[in-house]
Write an enzyme that holds these catalytic residues in place. Structure first.
Site, PDB file in Angstrom:
ATOM      1  CG  ASP A  20      -2.083   0.911   1.122  1.00 33.31           C
ATOM      2  OD1 ASP A  20      -2.376   1.375   0.003  1.00 33.31           O
ATOM      3  OD2 ASP A  20      -2.729   1.186   2.151  1.00 33.31           O
ATOM      4  N   GLY A  21       0.289   2.372  -0.323  1.00 36.39           N
ATOM      5  CA  GLY A  21       1.017   3.636  -0.209  1.00 36.39           C
ATOM      6  C   GLY A  21       1.813   4.029  -1.440  1.00 36.39           C
ATOM      7  CG  HIS A  37       1.147   1.776  -9.110  1.00 30.09           C
ATOM      8  ND1 HIS A  37       0.685   1.536  -7.831  1.00 30.09           N
ATOM      9  CD2 HIS A  37       0.146   2.446  -9.750  1.00 30.09           C
ATOM     10  CE1 HIS A  37      -0.539   2.048  -7.705  1.00 30.09           C
ATOM     11  NE2 HIS A  37      -0.883   2.614  -8.853  1.00 30.09           N
ATOM     12  CD  GLU A  67     -12.308  -5.387  -2.412  1.00 31.51           C
ATOM     13  OE1 GLU A  67     -11.096  -5.722  -2.434  1.00 31.51           O
ATOM     14  OE2 GLU A  67     -13.209  -6.139  -1.995  1.00 31.51           O
ATOM     15  CD1 TRP A  69     -10.526  -7.001 -10.162  1.00 30.39           C
ATOM     16  CD2 TRP A  69      -9.562  -6.242 -12.040  1.00 30.39           C
ATOM     17  NE1 TRP A  69      -9.685  -7.986 -10.628  1.00 30.39           N
ATOM     18  CE2 TRP A  69      -9.086  -7.553 -11.778  1.00 30.39           C
ATOM     19  CE3 TRP A  69      -9.085  -5.575 -13.167  1.00 30.39           C
ATOM     20  CZ2 TRP A  69      -8.157  -8.194 -12.606  1.00 30.39           C
ATOM     21  CZ3 TRP A  69      -8.161  -6.216 -13.992  1.00 30.39           C
ATOM     22  CH2 TRP A  69      -7.709  -7.503 -13.710  1.00 30.39           C
ATOM     23  NE  ARG A  71      -6.552   1.321  -6.461  1.00 24.35           N
ATOM     24  CZ  ARG A  71      -5.446   1.562  -5.794  1.00 24.35           C
ATOM     25  NH1 ARG A  71      -4.379   2.008  -6.423  1.00 24.35           N
ATOM     26  NH2 ARG A  71      -5.386   1.360  -4.494  1.00 24.35           N
ATOM     27  CG  LEU A 131      10.030 -17.109   0.048  1.00 23.36           C
ATOM     28  CD1 LEU A 131       9.787 -17.041   1.550  1.00 23.36           C
ATOM     29  CD2 LEU A 131      10.457 -15.738  -0.480  1.00 23.36           C
TER      30      LEU A 131
HETATM   31  C1  IPE Z   1      -0.840   0.010  -3.366  1.00 24.54           C
HETATM   32  O1  IPE Z   1      -0.720   1.394  -3.377  1.00 24.54           O
HETATM   33  C2  IPE Z   1      -0.878  -0.563  -4.772  1.00 24.54           C
HETATM   34  C3  IPE Z   1      -2.159  -1.198  -5.137  1.00 24.54           C
HETATM   35  C4  IPE Z   1      -3.152  -1.384  -4.311  1.00 24.54           C
HETATM   36  C5  IPE Z   1      -2.289  -1.648  -6.517  1.00 24.54           C
HETATM   37  P1  IPE Z   1      -1.951   2.359  -3.569  1.00 24.54           P
HETATM   38  O2  IPE Z   1      -2.172   2.544  -5.034  1.00 24.54           O
HETATM   39  O3  IPE Z   1      -3.137   1.859  -2.804  1.00 24.54           O
HETATM   40  O4  IPE Z   1      -1.385   3.712  -2.958  1.00 24.54           O
HETATM   41  P2  IPE Z   1      -2.122   4.767  -2.012  1.00 24.54           P
HETATM   42  O5  IPE Z   1      -2.813   4.009  -0.932  1.00 24.54           O
HETATM   43  O6  IPE Z   1      -3.079   5.509  -2.894  1.00 24.54           O
HETATM   44  O7  IPE Z   1      -1.010   5.622  -1.533  1.00 24.54           O
HETATM   45 MG    MG Z   2      -3.955   2.303  -0.928  1.00 28.06          MG
END
Ligand code: IPE
Ligand code: MG
Length: 159
Positions: A20-21, A37, A67, A69, A71, A131
């Protein structure tokens, strides 16, 4: 993190990470989300190496949820491009590292070529005993629970 060889630390056998993030990372630097990304995908490399180094047996990476998808189309397109390129360029290297790859999630939603790349990565690494990497892609916790509950209900109904 560096670790001396005589520092006893207890390593969990399974570590799961929700990625995330990426967007926030990019925004803080005035970059497009795509750049975030890309950086996130690069972080996978370091994570794998650390997991192997520490002797983690199972690593689950939540990379793309069901979820996600919904975006914006352009962002989904970018993410799919990144996934495709990652599988194309990294599968052989993961195999060389003796990593066993498994993908969980609804893969019917991916384009055919990505489905084939996923299958190829799973097959190539199926005999590896290093792993265990599980990539949750197009994965939904609710969807997973619902599928499991349905299977249990069917078993009960069947006696
Ligand atoms: C995580 O980062 C990547 C995916 C979920 C594909 P985010 O795209 O959710 O980044 P933030 O949360 O908007 O910073
Ligand atoms: Mg996020």
């Amino acid at each position: 993190m560096t670790r001396g060889s005589d520092d006893p630390i207890s390593v969990p056998p399974h570590i799961a990470i929700i990625m995330d993030g990426n967007g926030r990372w990019a925004r803080a630097r005035g970059l497009p989300r795509t750049a975030g990304h890309k950086k996130g995908a690069q972080a996978v490399q370091r994570t794998l190496e650390a997991a192997i180094d520490l002797g983690v047996q199972y690593l689950t990476l939540f990379g793309f949820s069901s979820e996600n998808w919904s975006r914006p189309e352009g962002e989904v397109f970018d993410l799919m491009g990144l996934l495709r390129r990652y599988l194309q360029s990294e599968t052989a290297e993961l195999h060389r590292k003796n990593i066993r790859i498994r993908v969980i999630g609804d893969r019917s939603r991916f384009s055919e070529d990505i489905v084939a790349l996923i299958k190829g990565a799973e097959e190539m690494t199926a005999e590896n005993d290093g792993l265990n990497l599980t990539a949750a892609l197009s994965y939904g916790g609710r969807q997973d629970i619902a599928t499991a509950a349905r299977a249990i209900a069917e078993k009960v109904a069947a006696g």
